[in-house]
Scaffold this active site. Structure first.
Site: not given
Lengths: 925, 925
Positions: A25, A96, A105, A107, A342, A459, A811, A879, A899
């Site tokens: 921050k 802060r 959260g 603080m 942000r 399955h 493959s 694959c 590939y």
């Protein structure tokens, strides 16, 4: 520890990139200030001060901290024209926490610090608003008391409620200035009672206490737990900074306002300011939702000057951050302040559109446009999404097993699903305890699948994902009775034909039909993925077994089919009986007769695939699974035999009854009633059916395997039953020949599964060569195709150098390869010990989801190395399911694959991931 | 092709080592001649002449061959003082084929070549024995006719039988000289009729025809088939030579004889001439068995001079060949000729004794002593052998699944076997269709196992081999009915309690008890294996799970236990109930209670093992198999539940009957008869038993795995149920501490199974460290042991470098590693496709029998490389079945293993194989 060490940085001087020192921050505030945004003046006390403070035994800030704070405060006083503790024009600040990692959260924030009875008077005089003043004061006392002095909130709330009751109001806004004044006085008393000391009056004393409280919160239970939970180590965030910032107020009248906005629409990506604001309000009012904020567009009517400034702010933010920003602003008496910004969180559609548009605007490079999108998010865009609305109540919850949503009529078995689907063309949801390979026709017929057992890798889940159909698995709250064709969830009963909706993305199940948002393959997505393809080194192919799947693959930009599983074709309901005929054949002739029936079916399958994919490659894997998978289960057959036997008893009972009636001399009328029964139930036929089932049962038992995963399958079948492979090869080559005759450009590839030695490939190659010769002779033209092998057996990796004698491509089947490498049976492992392995950190990831680089990956690297050493032009792909997962795609890119092939809905994900991989290779990602 | 090429070599000049040129027999004759043995003179026509002849189109011997034959024949005439074709003192020769490889039966021998009507007269005059002359002539005509002229034997036999019938004799010896003369005349006529030409008269013409016939036989169908069948390639043998050798006759009177002998006893190895002879006989008479030969010892009485010469021959032979010889000799009128010699085939006992003694005599080196014995043969020596005798008739034949023989009373289930074994101390043979892990107590109780199903690698076979018990598997001729406790083989029925004998070495099954030869671990074997150990680089350890097995291992010279399978201990019948208690435990407490019962049992197991093996290492593998293996099968439980339900019905029936009797007012006397039934059958107890069985069934079902081989087992169990491993580790360390306290020197090693990542080892190591600390504290002394891992998962090989962080040793589990590397489930593969794979040459060997060097072996090499790279002192062994097989042991030696571990009976085999491996390493063996 010297007092000349720098502990405090003004927003104007802190390094906006140094989050470790200033916290996220703080760094953000510095950066915003320095790029010329109107940020209220302030400063940051560093995380180093925090660590130094926590390390020292004494409860004292490091020497020099408060001196430097005073110096910085003086600068702020100068900038604002106010004085910290000044009775006439008091400077109020917020305090802060903020560490390098966001820890929500950790603080609370303290607002309005600097108020006391005297400065309050000045503030009221300045604003002319007593109610505002007392309200600010009572808020400050409560927050300070709670955060810095550890006083339980309830004590304040009790007093507050007492006054509200007395004033007979239900909302805070109903309270008068006097009420609020009394509240603040009561609050001061609470503090004095609880701490034994009066509320600190001196603003610097207030500030020092607040700073220490923030520092201490770093070692508070909440923060420590949070860091442990999210595994935040000191090199990621160490200590918290403290941000002290001038208060600005959006509630100083109708020339004041507060709001939040995105620089572009986070839902659609539209290049237009998107957000809401409230006039005369504090930020917390927007959050609390007490008043309904207005859309940002209205600001141009209400405060035209401010709207213009906001638009300028928007441009400045995007120009600086090169990213859509989500920012907070406050307007105090006509002055626009930017309080926080942000990167904006957006859905996939917006991410894609903004990427393309920002690139076109020159805001980001093409590379940035690609890299800012998480490939996984693209999948969202390609499944229908439920638009359930706030009122829709889920009936039950299961595991989100295959993304997307679907509505349809409940049906409880696959045959019925097929019947209803064919005859009534109804949309159906198939509901089963769990599914088996023989339910596959039910999958085809259904819109979605719901099971009460099994996990994300059951399955049902795997097949549904493969088909891109939604699936909710393991919804244990649902009790299914498929005989009665119903399911129960508590008191609720779902009968066959009831409308249900499942959401495979969330795992929720609804009664009735829930509206759906249809997916779109937007122009921007097409554009973006086009860029991805230009950048990527890896080609993306699809796993597709049917014409429909192939069409989808083409639509999603696949560069071919990397895996067509012929067994999926075998499972189609009109073919399964023929396949079974082939399996149970007792003679070579019977088997050949069945194969002769299958041949034209397969040929037409391949022909349509070749046509859809033309001119891209289609890789057909020859039959892989153990043949017993095509037969009914032992259990099912036993049940059927029992049913048939009962039927046989019944039939005989009818006969006995008939005979008895006859003996008793009963009139023919009564016997005539039995006639239809006797006709429909022929005991001999039933006996025959029993015989047949028993013979099938014997076959099934003979085929049972101890470890089917390691059993009689793949090329082992092709060698023991060469006529099956011969039929498949002939189908492929005849389909190819017919396509060529029709002028369709094609690239067929034949792929052999489960290979462990070059001799297996040679054996199949001999069949291929022979069939090729015959088909070429019959069609009078030469055929061109490739011959290759799956690499899914460990030994194939070890023997890669000899496999390339026959194989033109490899493959990797990483599903099976992972099982063999780990000696894990996926089903058994995921049910019995993998979760515990992950929990204990014995394995970081489930290797079936994330490719295991160190084991499976190392084998792949060896295989590629040995294969290419001998055959440098060897084409290598993957694959397995991993082929569609970004992390694994990065690895595939790294080790030089050509590939990846994945299910159609994963193709866009894979295309983007392949681009990421190419862009990030060598960057250690 | 020039006529000055040398085609023919005299026995005195041919190179005794050049078998390719001279054939095996020719080279042997040359060598014998040249070392001074009295070989009848002769010469060899080379294989080159054969090839040249076969290559040429013309049916003519290469130019120069017959000229050189004549030259050599003249030399022979000179040496013998006879003339080839001489009418007064004719030289007769034998003509034999002989290629570089022995090809039995490729061509017959022609004897007495050189005879015709004229030389026959001379021969008769020389010998004064007309019967001998005509007999020789008729034999020559028939052999020449058959071999060289292709005349069917039957035509000669017909004539021969006609004369025998006329002379009314049944044996050849009954025929007179005249009979034989007439036979020879009839034979000559047969030849003339069949060939259209008179029988060749000129001896050189006879010889040329014979040489061509021998050469042609090389391409004859029989020879070609034989070479194809035994895969004899041209580089092994190319063409046949022809051996021409002077005839010598052992049937020239009482100063003549013929015999065969071994230079040492081939049954016992005793250093003494062993053989038989016949006076006044031809070699073929010995073979034909018409007269009973005399033991060679009698020769010293009958022909003392000859006996002395024979003894000298024996010494000469061994001195030259450095090997026991099996030779043929003939004595012709007081002259001893040596006709043939070859290395003697002996049984293992003889091989071992001769090795040791020949080394001691300085005949062979220690290295030769070791290398001349095939390690596999040693196993013969360590199993009882049947001494069935010629009359014993096998009842049935199965597969020889585990060597050795055993007699015992038939028993048809494991429980019964255990009962009978315990109560009656009977010797039993367990007979089952097939066995399951739950039958293990039956194995313990039985002397041997017989199954009607399954192969050499079935459960029964593997377990029996592991225990060193004889097993005949897959005896399909036996139909077993275990309910009726009997088995049928055709008409024969074996009832429980009938005596049967099985021979696991031959696969034969006999009714009754067959005498047995007990094995002995001879002094010579001990000596020889001592030498082996000195030479070997690999240590040989044993796989042993019980005290008995460990004692055997020590006796056989194991250098420790490389694998102690704790689950075998779990299966012991008194423990199984406790193990089941542990498995079905519903709470942590219940499980701990069961473990607490197991702890002392395991501790005492380990203690006794440590003591037996002291001071050698004992490697204990923590629990490996999936726990469901300890539970009864689903099928069995279903059967038991059905039985119990039937019993419940019966019990209720008795109650109904009782009530009915009571209602009918039947006298108490009748009801009293029911009382004992009612007492013994308590319906409530039966119901409880049913409940329990059902709950067990549910547990069994929950534990069922799709691929148990890849399932929840090994270290995965150790992590999900750490208390089991903790118990085992504690047992080991407490046993160790107690041994140390008693002064017993020990080397315990803890080994973790199924490891795939270092994190698993770390997890177990944490348990080990904690238990160690506790045990050390309790016993007040430090413990020393090693911690290591099985390498049986492929990923463990890939991660070897990180496993060595924890593991001090690796032990390759090549059974599982082979399954995972090939993705073959052994049971499924061996039943369904491996035989076909071998048949098609897709795999040369069954990889479960012969370690697969190129796949599994490559993985092992990688693991050793990566492991030792990081931990150079890493000790590496193998404990799969391969560890006991010579071929695999060679590989283990080659890749640098430290030890092999195998079942006790394989230890001697492995010790010798390890020596061979060390001696032959680098020689390409």
């Amino acid at each position: 520890m010297t007092s000349n060490r720098k502990w405090v940085y003004a927003f104007t001087e802190g390094d906006g990139k140094n989050k470790q020192l200033l916290g996220g921050k703080g760094a953000n505030l510095c950066e915003m200030t320095q790029i010329g945004l109107n940020v209220p003046p302030g400063f940051v006390i560093t995380t180093e001060a925090c660590l130094e403070y926590l390390d020292s035994a004494a409860d004292a800030l490091p020497a020099g901290v408060m001196e430097q704070v005073q110096q910085q405060m003086q600068a702020v006083e100068k900038a604002t024209g106010k004085g910290f503790g000044d009775k006439d024009n008091p400077l109020l600040v917020s305090v802060r926490s903020g560490s390098a990692m966001s820890m929500p959260g950790m603080m609370d924030t303290i607002l309005n610090l600097g108020l006391n009875k005297e400065t309050l008077e000045g503030e009221i005089r300045q604003t002319g608003d007593a109610r505002f003043g007392y309200d600010a004061f009572r808020r400050f006392i409560q927050l300070f008391g709670k955060v810095a002095l550890d006083i339980p909130d309830e004590l304040f709330d009790k007093e507050f409620e007492a006054i509200k009751q007395r004033a007979q109001v239900s909302e805070d806004v109903g309270l008068s200035a006097d009420d609020l004044k009394e509240i603040s006085e009561r609050f001061l008393k609470v503090v004095e009672e609880q701490t034994g000391q009066p509320f600190p009056k001196d603003p610097y004393q207030q500030l020092e206490i607040a700073i220490k409280a923030v520092f201490n919160s770093w070692m508070g239970k909440r923060a420590v737990d949070y860091r442990r939970e999210f595994n935040i180590t000191p090199d990621m965030a160490n200590g918290t900074a403290v941000n002290v910032c001038t208060m600005v107020f959006g509630n100083r009248g109708n020339d004041s306002a507060t709001g939040v906005a995105f620089t572009r629409n986070p839902g659609t990506g539209e290049n237009k300011l998107y957000g809401e604001y409230l006039v005369n309000a504090q930020g917390e009012d927007v959050v609390a939702g007490i008043r309904t904020p207005k859309p940002i567009a209205e600001l141009s009517t209400e405060m035209p000057q401010m709207a213009t400034e906001l638009e300028a702010l928007r441009r400045k933010l995007e120009h600086h951050y090169h990213e859509v920003q989500d920012f907070e602003f406050t307007i105090e008496r006509g002055t626009l302040y930017c309080l926080q910004t942000r990167n904006g969180k957006m859905n996939a559609t917006a991410m894609v559109r903004t990427s393309v548009e920002m690139e076109q605007e020159g805001l980001i490079t093409r590379e940035q446009a690609l890299l800012r999108i998480d490939p996984e998010h693209l999948e969202q865009m390609l499944h229908p999404r439920l638009d359930a609305g706030p009122d829709a109540k889920a009936l039950a919850q299961g595991l989100p097993a295959s993304p997307g949503a679907a509505s349809g009529y409940a049906v409880f078995d696959a045959d019925r699903a097929e019947d209803l689907g064919r005859t009534n063309h109804q949309k159906l949801i198939l509901i089963r305890e769990e599914t088996k390979p023989e339910d596959i026709h039910g999958f085809f017929a259904a819109e979605g699948i719901l099971t009460s057992r099994g996990g994300k890798t059951s399955h049902a889940a795997v097949v549904a994902r493969g088909m891109g159909k939604p699936c909710v698995a393991g919804a244990e709250g649902i009790i299914i009775d498929d005989k009665k064709r119903l399911a129960r969830v508590g008191e609720t009963v779902i009968h066959e034909g009831d409308l249900v909706t499942i959401d495979g993305t969330s795992g929720k199940i609804y009664l009735g039909e829930i509206p759906m948002v249809e997916p779109e393959f937007t122009a921007e997505l097409k554009e973006l993925l086009g860029w991805a393809d230009e950048v990527a080194r890896l080609k993306v192919l699809a796993n597709a077994d049917t014409e429909t799947a192939a069409e989808r693959a083409v639509k999603y930009g696949a560069k071919g089919i990397g895996l067509c599983r012929t067994e999926r074709m075998f499972n189609a309901s009109e073919r399964l009986p023929v396949v079974i005929e082939m399996i149970v054949a007792e003679t070579q002739e019977q088997r050949q007769a069945a194969l002769d029936k299958l041949l034209p079916m397969q040929r037409s399958d391949f022909k349509s695939l070749f046509k859809v994919m033309s001119p891209m490659p289609v890789t057909v894997r020859l039959l892989d699974p153990p043949i017993h998978e095509f037969l009914p289960s032992e259990q099912q057959l036993q049940q059927e035999i029992e049913d048939l036997r009962n039927m046989a008893s019944a039939v005989r009972g009818v006969e006995v009854l008939d005979n008895t009636l006859s003996l008793l001399g009963k009139p023919d009328a009564e016997r005539r009633k039995l006639a239809p029964l006797r006709q429909s139930l022929d005991a001999r036929l039933v006996d025959e059916a029993i015989e047949k089932k028993i013979s099938m049962l014997e076959k099934v038992r003979a085929l049972v395997e101890t470890n089917p995963m390691l059993g009689h399958r793949g090329v082992r079948l092709g060698i023991t039953f060469p006529e099956i492979y011969a039929m498949q090869i002939r189908s492929i080559l005849e389909a190819a020949a017919e396509c060529v005759a029709e002028g369709v450009e094609i690239q067929p590839q034949i792929m052999v599964p489960q290979v462990c030695t070059a001799e297996e490939l040679k054996y199949v190659k001999t069949i291929v060569d022979q069939v090729r010769e015959e088909v070429e002779a019959a069609h009078g033209r030469p055929l061109s195709f490739k011959f290759g092998t799956m690499i899914e057996v460990v030994r194939a990796c070890m023997r890669a150098d000899s496999l390339v004698d026959e194989a033109e491509f490899f493959s990797f089947g990483t599903n099976d390869l992972t099982q063999a490498t780990f000696s894990f049976s996926r089903e058994d492992a995921e049910n019995k010990f993998l979760p515990l392995y992950n929990e204990h950190g014995i394995l970081q990831d489930n290797p079936f989801e994330v490719l295991d680089r160190k084991g499976v990956g190392k084998l792949m690297q060896l295989a590629i190395h040995w294969g290419r050493e001998k055959r440098p032009d060897l084409s290598v792909g993957i694959c397995g399911e991993h082929g569609g997962h970004p992390q694994s795609i990065h690895f595939c890119n790294e080790i030089g694959l050509n590939y990846v092939s994945c299910s159609a809905p994963r193709v866009p994900v894979a295309r983007l991931a392949a681009a990421h991989a190419a862009l990030l290779q060598g960057t250690g990602d």
